[in-house]
Design an enzyme around this catalytic site. Structure first.
Site, PDB file in Angstrom:
ATOM      1  N   ARG A   1       0.825  -1.209   0.000  1.00 50.28           N
ATOM      2  CA  ARG A   1       0.000   0.000   0.000  1.00 50.28           C
ATOM      3  C   ARG A   1       0.861   1.262   0.000  1.00 50.28           C
ATOM      4  NH1 ARG A   1      -4.021   2.806   4.196  1.00 50.28           N
ATOM      5  NH2 ARG A   1      -4.317   4.667   2.945  1.00 50.28           N
TER       6      ARG A   1
ATOM      7  N   HIS B   1       2.437 -13.425  -6.036  1.00 49.02           N
ATOM      8  CA  HIS B   1       2.809 -12.094  -5.546  1.00 49.02           C
ATOM      9  C   HIS B   1       3.913 -11.533  -6.464  1.00 49.02           C
ATOM     10  CE1 HIS B   1       3.029  -8.699  -3.040  1.00 49.02           C
ATOM     11  NE2 HIS B   1       3.501  -9.203  -1.923  1.00 49.02           N
TER      12      HIS B   1
ATOM     13  N   ASN C   1       2.463 -18.256  -2.015  1.00 50.85           N
ATOM     14  CA  ASN C   1       2.421 -17.256  -3.077  1.00 50.85           C
ATOM     15  C   ASN C   1       3.773 -16.574  -3.353  1.00 50.85           C
ATOM     16  OD1 ASN C   1       2.276 -16.014  -0.518  1.00 50.85           O
ATOM     17  ND2 ASN C   1       0.351 -14.929  -0.916  1.00 50.85           N
TER      18      ASN C   1
ATOM     19  N   ASP D   1       9.576 -16.827   4.422  1.00 51.51           N
ATOM     20  CA  ASP D   1       8.402 -15.958   4.558  1.00 51.51           C
ATOM     21  C   ASP D   1       7.650 -16.497   5.772  1.00 51.51           C
ATOM     22  OD1 ASP D   1       6.251 -14.224   4.148  1.00 51.51           O
ATOM     23  OD2 ASP D   1       5.391 -15.370   2.480  1.00 51.51           O
ATOM     24  N   THR D   2       6.624 -15.800   6.168  1.00 52.41           N
ATOM     25  CA  THR D   2       5.812 -16.266   7.294  1.00 52.41           C
ATOM     26  C   THR D   2       5.320 -17.692   7.038  1.00 52.41           C
ATOM     27  OG1 THR D   2       3.876 -15.811   8.648  1.00 52.41           O
ATOM     28  CG2 THR D   2       3.678 -15.285   6.308  1.00 52.41           C
TER      29      THR D   2
ATOM     30  N   SER E   1       0.218 -17.437   6.360  1.00 52.76           N
ATOM     31  CA  SER E   1      -0.168 -16.330   5.486  1.00 52.76           C
ATOM     32  C   SER E   1      -1.514 -15.748   5.903  1.00 52.76           C
ATOM     33  CB  SER E   1      -0.237 -16.822   4.040  1.00 52.76           C
ATOM     34  OG  SER E   1       1.066 -16.955   3.514  1.00 52.76           O
TER      35      SER E   1
ATOM     36  N   HIS F   1      13.594 -11.714   2.840  1.00 53.25           N
ATOM     37  CA  HIS F   1      12.271 -11.993   3.433  1.00 53.25           C
ATOM     38  C   HIS F   1      11.376 -10.845   2.976  1.00 53.25           C
ATOM     39  CE1 HIS F   1       9.042 -12.606   6.264  1.00 53.25           C
ATOM     40  NE2 HIS F   1       9.686 -13.508   6.979  1.00 53.25           N
ATOM     41  N   CYS F   2      10.200 -11.181   2.448  1.00 53.58           N
ATOM     42  CA  CYS F   2       9.333 -10.137   1.891  1.00 53.58           C
ATOM     43  C   CYS F   2       8.750  -9.226   2.968  1.00 53.58           C
ATOM     44  CB  CYS F   2       8.208 -10.767   1.080  1.00 53.58           C
ATOM     45  SG  CYS F   2       7.084 -11.763   2.093  1.00 53.58           S
TER      46      CYS F   2
ATOM     47  N   ARG G   1      10.353  -2.410  -3.335  1.00 55.84           N
ATOM     48  CA  ARG G   1       8.950  -2.574  -3.697  1.00 55.84           C
ATOM     49  C   ARG G   1       8.418  -1.310  -4.362  1.00 55.84           C
ATOM     50  NH1 ARG G   1       5.469  -6.144  -1.603  1.00 55.84           N
ATOM     51  NH2 ARG G   1       4.233  -5.090  -3.212  1.00 55.84           N
TER      52      ARG G   1
END
Ligand code: CP
Ligand code: NVA
Length: 315
Positions: free
Chosen positions: A62, A136, A168, A232-233, A236, A271-272, A299
């Site tokens: 965002r 993603h 993803n 990643d986590t 999700s 890591h995203c 990003r």
């Protein structure tokens, strides 16, 4: 990358190697240009607007998009789950048709990938997938940009190791890495493997571009001799009810110093974000090997490149 004009940005495998590299080059150009003191600040999106549908939370997607679009002279509207009629009083089809009359681009973060497909089917302006349960693609652009900044543009022959959930973020990172000729190692616990159709596509792309793919359930085997370690986590968005069960299933998958010691000495960590300590220890996450905050910054430059390319306003 004029070929991306008017094209929906749905998943990384839709990009040719040239298109992917073109987006990464444009991202780097924006990063250098907008950051240069006194440099020319292009405003290619003057008069353009982007509708941003968010069915889930977001910090990076965002804020990076809203800020990046404003920097380019455009306007982005944040439409959260309780802001618009979608899902309560209105279908995705009608939302797509209406937003297309006001906006130059529609970006959407959704639960089911079918919602992205539906949006792309009916929107008469380009759509950006800002995360679905399957893909993603904005994240993989930022990841690959970060790796090219660190290792240089030619990533072919380097090995990226994923340790964690077959989700993803993995899907698009694996697709993009394969397109750039990297080797892809994937360690996921039994029952949490990535989507088989997407894995087949990763293998096909790797074969085409000269890389190798391996899958395992042993984290250390995936990390052995890797140049990049990524996680990643384990839980999700939308899977919150499974938290306790997942924590158990992923026992032994934490990226810590010991696991990193199996990778190449010059290996980096990605890591995203957002990050929980269970999947990566502080000793790695905040170490000099970790590129996670460059990755987060990138990003913004990458979503700017995608929007400009879709509108054919590439400078
Ligand atoms: N990486 C990422 O997409 O973060 P957000 O969920 O904060 O947008
Ligand atoms: N796999 C995570 C990524 C968040 C950016 C999720 O889908 O919630």
């Amino acid at each position: 990358i004029q070929s991306l004009k008017g094209v929906h940005f749905v998943s990384t495998d839709q990009l040719s190697k040239e298109e992917l590299q073109g987006l990464l080059d444009l991202s780097k150009y924006y990063k250098d240009t907008y950051k240069a003191k006194g440099g020319l600040k292009p405003k290619p999106l003057e008069g353009d607007s982007m509708a941003m549908i968010f069915q889930k939370r977001s910090t990076r997607t965002r804020v990076s998009t809203e800020t990046g679009i404003a920097m380019m002279g455009g306007h982005a509207l944040f439409l959260g789950p309780s802001d618009i009629q979608l899902g309560v009083n209105e279908s995705m089809r009608d939302t797509a048709l209406v937003l297309s009359r006001f906006n130059s681009i529609i970006l959407a973060r959704v639960y089911s990938h079918n919602d992205i497909t539906e949006l792309a089917k009916y929107a008469t302006v380009p759509v950006i997938n800002a995360l679905s349960d399957l893909h993603h693609p904005l994240q993989s652009l930022a990841d690959l940009m970060t790796l090219q900044e660190h290792f240089g543009k030619d990533l072919s022959g380097k090995t990226v190791a994923w340790v964690g959930d077959g989700n993803n973020v993995l899907h698009d990172l694996a697709l993009g890495s394969a397109i750039l000729g990297m080797n892809v190692n994937i360690a996921t616990p039994a029952g949490f493997e990535c989507n088989p159709t997407i894995l087949a596509k990763v293998k096909e792309l790797a074969a085409k571009h000269g890389g190798k793919v391996m899958t395992t359930s042993v984290a250390a085997d995936a990390v052995a001799n890797a140049d990049v370690v990524v996680t990643d986590t384990w839980v999700s968005m939308g899977q919150e009810d499974e938290y306790a069960a997942r924590l158990k299933a992923f026992d032994g998958y934490q990226v810590n110093k010991e696991l990193m010691s199996k990778a190449n000495p010059n290996a980096v960590f990605l890591h995203c974000l957002p990050r929980h300590p269970e999947e990566v220890a502080d000793e790695v996450f905040y170490s000099p090997q970790s590129l996670v905050f460059d990755e987060a910054e990138n990003r913004m430059w990458t979503v700017m490149a995608v929007a400009a390319a879709q509108l054919g306003k590439v400078e």
